[in-house]
Design a protein around this motif. Structure first.
Motif, PDB file in Angstrom:
ATOM      1  N   ALA A 142      -6.737  -7.221  -9.480  1.00  0.00           N
ATOM      2  CA  ALA A 142      -7.805  -6.914  -8.534  1.00  0.00           C
ATOM      3  C   ALA A 142      -7.316  -5.884  -7.520  1.00  0.00           C
ATOM      4  CB  ALA A 142      -8.252  -8.179  -7.816  1.00  0.00           C
ATOM      5  N   GLY A 143      -8.238  -5.124  -6.945  1.00  0.00           N
ATOM      6  CA  GLY A 143      -7.885  -4.194  -5.891  1.00  0.00           C
ATOM      7  C   GLY A 143      -7.216  -4.920  -4.740  1.00  0.00           C
ATOM      8  N   PHE A 144      -6.108  -4.363  -4.241  1.00  0.00           N
ATOM      9  CA  PHE A 144      -5.264  -5.069  -3.276  1.00  0.00           C
ATOM     10  C   PHE A 144      -4.871  -4.143  -2.136  1.00  0.00           C
ATOM     11  CE2 PHE A 144      -0.621  -6.188  -2.408  1.00  0.00           C
ATOM     12  CZ  PHE A 144      -0.916  -7.187  -1.498  1.00  0.00           C
ATOM     13  N   ASP A 145      -4.779  -4.698  -0.926  1.00  0.00           N
ATOM     14  CA  ASP A 145      -4.237  -3.942   0.199  1.00  0.00           C
ATOM     15  C   ASP A 145      -3.306  -4.837   1.008  1.00  0.00           C
ATOM     16  OD1 ASP A 145      -3.761  -1.698   1.691  1.00  0.00           O
ATOM     17  OD2 ASP A 145      -5.583  -1.840   2.889  1.00  0.00           O
ATOM     18  N   TYR A 146      -2.186  -4.246   1.399  1.00  0.00           N
ATOM     19  CA  TYR A 146      -1.158  -4.968   2.161  1.00  0.00           C
ATOM     20  C   TYR A 146      -1.239  -4.510   3.605  1.00  0.00           C
ATOM     21  CZ  TYR A 146       3.216  -7.655   2.250  1.00  0.00           C
ATOM     22  OH  TYR A 146       4.185  -8.618   2.462  1.00  0.00           O
ATOM     23  N   GLN A 147      -1.735  -5.381   4.489  1.00  0.00           N
ATOM     24  CA  GLN A 147      -2.034  -5.004   5.870  1.00  0.00           C
ATOM     25  C   GLN A 147      -1.230  -5.826   6.874  1.00  0.00           C
ATOM     26  OE1 GLN A 147      -6.267  -4.982   6.659  1.00  0.00           O
ATOM     27  NE2 GLN A 147      -6.716  -3.626   4.949  1.00  0.00           N
ATOM     28  N   ILE A 148      -0.008  -6.216   6.531  1.00  0.00           N
ATOM     29  CA  ILE A 148       0.749  -7.080   7.455  1.00  0.00           C
ATOM     30  C   ILE A 148       1.220  -6.331   8.697  1.00  0.00           C
ATOM     31  CG2 ILE A 148       1.472  -8.577   5.556  1.00  0.00           C
ATOM     32  CD1 ILE A 148       4.309  -7.403   5.864  1.00  0.00           C
ATOM     33  N   GLY A 149       1.125  -5.007   8.707  1.00  0.00           N
ATOM     34  CA  GLY A 149       1.480  -4.237   9.889  1.00  0.00           C
ATOM     35  C   GLY A 149       0.321  -4.052  10.858  1.00  0.00           C
ATOM     36  N   GLY A 150      -0.854  -4.558  10.509  1.00  0.00           N
ATOM     37  CA  GLY A 150      -2.036  -4.438  11.359  1.00  0.00           C
ATOM     38  C   GLY A 150      -3.292  -4.393  10.520  1.00  0.00           C
ATOM     39  N   ALA A 151      -4.318  -5.117  10.940  1.00  0.00           N
ATOM     40  CA  ALA A 151      -5.555  -5.200  10.176  1.00  0.00           C
ATOM     41  C   ALA A 151      -6.415  -3.956  10.386  1.00  0.00           C
ATOM     42  CB  ALA A 151      -6.343  -6.439  10.587  1.00  0.00           C
ATOM     43  N   TYR A 152      -7.123  -3.562   9.317  1.00  0.00           N
ATOM     44  CA  TYR A 152      -8.094  -2.471   9.379  1.00  0.00           C
ATOM     45  C   TYR A 152      -9.111  -2.701   8.269  1.00  0.00           C
ATOM     46  CZ  TYR A 152      -4.859  -0.674   5.802  1.00  0.00           C
ATOM     47  OH  TYR A 152      -4.045  -0.539   4.712  1.00  0.00           O
ATOM     48  N   PRO A 153     -10.270  -2.043   8.309  1.00  0.00           N
ATOM     49  CA  PRO A 153     -11.285  -2.271   7.268  1.00  0.00           C
ATOM     50  C   PRO A 153     -10.734  -1.967   5.884  1.00  0.00           C
ATOM     51  CG  PRO A 153     -12.240  -1.097   9.126  1.00  0.00           C
ATOM     52  CD  PRO A 153     -10.765  -1.134   9.369  1.00  0.00           C
ATOM     53  N   ARG A 197      -2.873  -5.204 -15.636  1.00  0.00           N
ATOM     54  CA  ARG A 197      -2.667  -6.655 -15.561  1.00  0.00           C
ATOM     55  C   ARG A 197      -2.436  -7.185 -14.149  1.00  0.00           C
ATOM     56  NH1 ARG A 197       1.753  -8.125 -20.064  1.00  0.00           N
ATOM     57  NH2 ARG A 197       1.617 -10.121 -18.939  1.00  0.00           N
ATOM     58  N   LEU A 198      -1.722  -6.420 -13.321  1.00  0.00           N
ATOM     59  CA  LEU A 198      -1.355  -6.904 -11.993  1.00  0.00           C
ATOM     60  C   LEU A 198      -2.133  -6.166 -10.905  1.00  0.00           C
ATOM     61  CD1 LEU A 198       2.537  -7.093 -12.429  1.00  0.00           C
ATOM     62  CD2 LEU A 198       0.778  -8.734 -13.152  1.00  0.00           C
ATOM     63  N   SER A 199      -2.066  -6.676  -9.694  1.00  0.00           N
ATOM     64  CA  SER A 199      -2.703  -6.050  -8.534  1.00  0.00           C
ATOM     65  C   SER A 199      -1.643  -5.228  -7.807  1.00  0.00           C
ATOM     66  CB  SER A 199      -3.282  -7.125  -7.609  1.00  0.00           C
ATOM     67  OG  SER A 199      -4.191  -7.953  -8.308  1.00  0.00           O
ATOM     68  N   ILE A 200      -1.797  -3.907  -7.806  1.00  0.00           N
ATOM     69  CA  ILE A 200      -0.718  -3.008  -7.377  1.00  0.00           C
ATOM     70  C   ILE A 200      -1.224  -2.038  -6.318  1.00  0.00           C
ATOM     71  CG2 ILE A 200       0.915  -1.242  -8.152  1.00  0.00           C
ATOM     72  CD1 ILE A 200       0.648  -2.531 -10.984  1.00  0.00           C
ATOM     73  N   VAL A 201      -0.420  -1.818  -5.282  1.00  0.00           N
ATOM     74  CA  VAL A 201      -0.758  -0.845  -4.249  1.00  0.00           C
ATOM     75  C   VAL A 201       0.512  -0.148  -3.779  1.00  0.00           C
ATOM     76  CG1 VAL A 201      -0.522  -2.397  -2.250  1.00  0.00           C
ATOM     77  CG2 VAL A 201      -2.159  -0.494  -2.163  1.00  0.00           C
ATOM     78  N   ARG A 202       0.394   1.089  -3.364  1.00  0.00           N
ATOM     79  CA  ARG A 202       1.485   1.842  -2.728  1.00  0.00           C
ATOM     80  C   ARG A 202       1.203   1.872  -1.241  1.00  0.00           C
ATOM     81  NH1 ARG A 202       4.642   5.131   0.075  1.00  0.00           N
ATOM     82  NH2 ARG A 202       5.059   7.247  -0.665  1.00  0.00           N
ATOM     83  N   ARG A 203       2.172   1.413  -0.446  1.00  0.00           N
ATOM     84  CA  ARG A 203       2.061   1.465   1.012  1.00  0.00           C
ATOM     85  C   ARG A 203       3.282   2.154   1.587  1.00  0.00           C
ATOM     86  NH1 ARG A 203      -0.797  -0.976   4.574  1.00  0.00           N
ATOM     87  NH2 ARG A 203      -0.233   1.071   5.402  1.00  0.00           N
ATOM     88  N   ASP A 204       3.189   2.582   2.851  1.00  0.00           N
ATOM     89  CA  ASP A 204       4.373   3.061   3.554  1.00  0.00           C
ATOM     90  C   ASP A 204       5.215   1.854   3.959  1.00  0.00           C
ATOM     91  OD1 ASP A 204       3.608   2.613   6.770  1.00  0.00           O
ATOM     92  OD2 ASP A 204       1.888   2.945   5.456  1.00  0.00           O
ATOM     93  N   VAL A 205       6.518   2.072   4.128  1.00  0.00           N
ATOM     94  CA  VAL A 205       7.424   0.944   4.323  1.00  0.00           C
ATOM     95  C   VAL A 205       7.146   0.173   5.605  1.00  0.00           C
ATOM     96  CG1 VAL A 205       9.247   2.225   5.530  1.00  0.00           C
ATOM     97  CG2 VAL A 205       9.853   0.257   4.082  1.00  0.00           C
ATOM     98  N   ASN A 206       6.510   0.809   6.585  1.00  0.00           N
ATOM     99  CA  ASN A 206       6.169   0.113   7.831  1.00  0.00           C
ATOM    100  C   ASN A 206       4.773  -0.522   7.781  1.00  0.00           C
ATOM    101  OD1 ASN A 206       8.596   0.646   9.266  1.00  0.00           O
ATOM    102  ND2 ASN A 206       7.878   2.726   9.681  1.00  0.00           N
ATOM    103  N   VAL A 207       4.141  -0.446   6.610  1.00  0.00           N
ATOM    104  CA  VAL A 207       2.764  -0.956   6.414  1.00  0.00           C
ATOM    105  C   VAL A 207       1.905  -0.688   7.648  1.00  0.00           C
ATOM    106  CG1 VAL A 207       3.130  -2.611   4.559  1.00  0.00           C
ATOM    107  CG2 VAL A 207       3.670  -3.319   6.864  1.00  0.00           C
ATOM    108  N   SER A 208       1.861   0.582   8.021  1.00  0.00           N
ATOM    109  CA  SER A 208       1.161   1.003   9.229  1.00  0.00           C
ATOM    110  C   SER A 208      -0.347   1.092   9.000  1.00  0.00           C
ATOM    111  CB  SER A 208       1.706   2.355   9.700  1.00  0.00           C
ATOM    112  OG  SER A 208       1.613   3.317   8.674  1.00  0.00           O
ATOM    113  N   THR A 209      -1.073   1.328  10.059  1.00  0.00           N
ATOM    114  CA  THR A 209      -2.526   1.378  10.004  1.00  0.00           C
ATOM    115  C   THR A 209      -3.022   2.821   9.895  1.00  0.00           C
ATOM    116  OG1 THR A 209      -2.578   1.367  12.426  1.00  0.00           O
ATOM    117  CG2 THR A 209      -2.800  -0.758  11.318  1.00  0.00           C
TER     118      THR A 209
END
Length: 254
Positions: free
Chosen positions: A27-38, A231-243
Motif C-alpha cells: 500500500a502507499g506509505f509515508d514515514y512522518q515521524i519527523g513531523g506530521a503533514y497532509p 509486494r511491499l510498501s516502500i517509500v524514499r525519505r530524507d534521513v531526517n524525515v523532515s516536513t
C-alpha cells in the motif's frame, strides 16, 4: 493515561484479540515521524510520532522510542533505568545521543515497560491502529551489556500490552530477530533500508509481506522497487524525515 486491562505486565505471551487490525500489504506509505503533514495522494499507511495525531481515514502507526531515551527526556528517567557500564558511565547511542535503557533483569524490564506502555495507551486513545517501538536492536550497541534475549523479553511485554489495547505492533529493523516474531508477538515489520542492505526478503518471509520499508537513498529505492515493488510498501525519505518546505525534505515512491 488509561491503564492496561490485562491485569498488569509480565513476560508471558498472550493471544491477540479478535479486533486487531493489521496494515494492508503493498500500500502507499509515508514515514512522518519527523513531523506530521497532509499525506500525499495514494498513501494508505502513515507512521507518525506519538506526539502527533493520526491521519484521518488511513492506517496509522504510532512511533515510540521504546529501547532508548530521547535526549530531551533523559532527565525524566530514573537513573537506575539508564544502562551503565562497569565504571557507572551511561551507555549512549552516539548516532542520536540517546542513552540506552537497562533491560537486564525482569524487574527493570517491567519498570521500563510500565512507562512505555503509558505511551502505547496514548497511541490507542488517539486512535492509532498500531505501534512501532524503535531501537529493538539497541543490544547490538550496548557493549555486550544487553543480549538479544533481553530485547525479546522486553518486546513481549510491549506486544502483550499493545494487543490488550487492540493495537498491532511492528518490528523495527533487527532482521536477525525476525524469526522470533511469533514468540515476541509482533505483527508486521518497519524496515529501514532493507532494499539497500538486501534484507527485505527476511522481513517479507517472516511477516508474510506485511512490511513497510523506508529507503534513504535513490539507489536503495531502486533496489527495493526492482525486487519488492509489487509486494511491499516502500517509500524514499530524507534521513531526517523532515516536513515539506524544508530544504532537506525528500519523498519518493518511484
Amino acid at each position: 493515561m488509561v491503564g492496561c486491562d490485562s491485569g498488569g505486565t509480565h513476560e508471558g505471551s498472550s493471544p491477540k484479540p479478535a479486533a486487531l487490525r493489521l496494515p494492508p500489504r503493498h500500500a502507499g506509505f509515508d514515514y512522518q515521524i519527523g513531523g506530521a503533514y497532509p499525506p500525499p495522494a495514494g498513501v494508505r499507511i502513515v507512521s507518525r510520532d506519538r506526539s502527533d495525531p493520526p491521519a484521518p481515514g488511513l492506517y496509522n502507526i504510532c512511533y515510540v522510542n521504546a529501547f532508548q531515551a530521547q535526549p530531551q527526556e533523559r532527565s525524566s528517567w530514573p537513573a537506575d533505568l539508564l544502562l551503565r557500564d562497569e565504571s557507572g558511565k551511561v551507555v549512549i547511542d552516539e548516532d542520536w545521543n540517546e542513552p540506552l535503557l537497562d533491560l537486564r533483569t525482569p524487574a527493570r524490564r517491567e519498570r521500563v515497560a510500565e512507562r512505555v506502555n503509558q505511551w502505547i495507551d496514548g497511541c490507542a486513545e488517539k486512535g492509532f491502529d498500531a505501534v512501532e517501538p524503535d531501537n529493538y536492536d539497541s543490544y547490538t550497541r550496548s557493549d555486550d551489556l544487553l543480549t538479544a534475549s533481553d530485547a525479546t523479553a522486553f518486546m513481549r511485554l510491549l506486544s502483550r500490552h499493545a494487543h490488550a489495547r487492540h493495537l498491532a505492533i511492528g518490528q523495527k529493523n533487527t532482521a536477525e530477530l525476525a524469526g522470533q516474531r511469533r514468540q515476541t508477538g509482533l505483527d508486521f515489520a518497519v524496515a529501514e533500508e532493507c532494499g539497500q542492505y538486501d534484507e527485505c526478503e527476511v522481513y517479507a518471509k517472516a511477516f508474510d509481506d506485511r512490511v513497510v520499508d523506508i529507503e534513504y537513498t535513490d539507489g536503495g529505492l531502486r533496489k527495493a522497487l526492482a525486487r519488492w515493488g509489487d509486494r511491499l510498501s516502500i517509500v524514499r525519505r530524507d534521513v531526517n524525515v523532515s516536513t515539506p518546505g524544508k530544504a532537506e525534505y525528500v519523498r519518493k515512491a518511484r
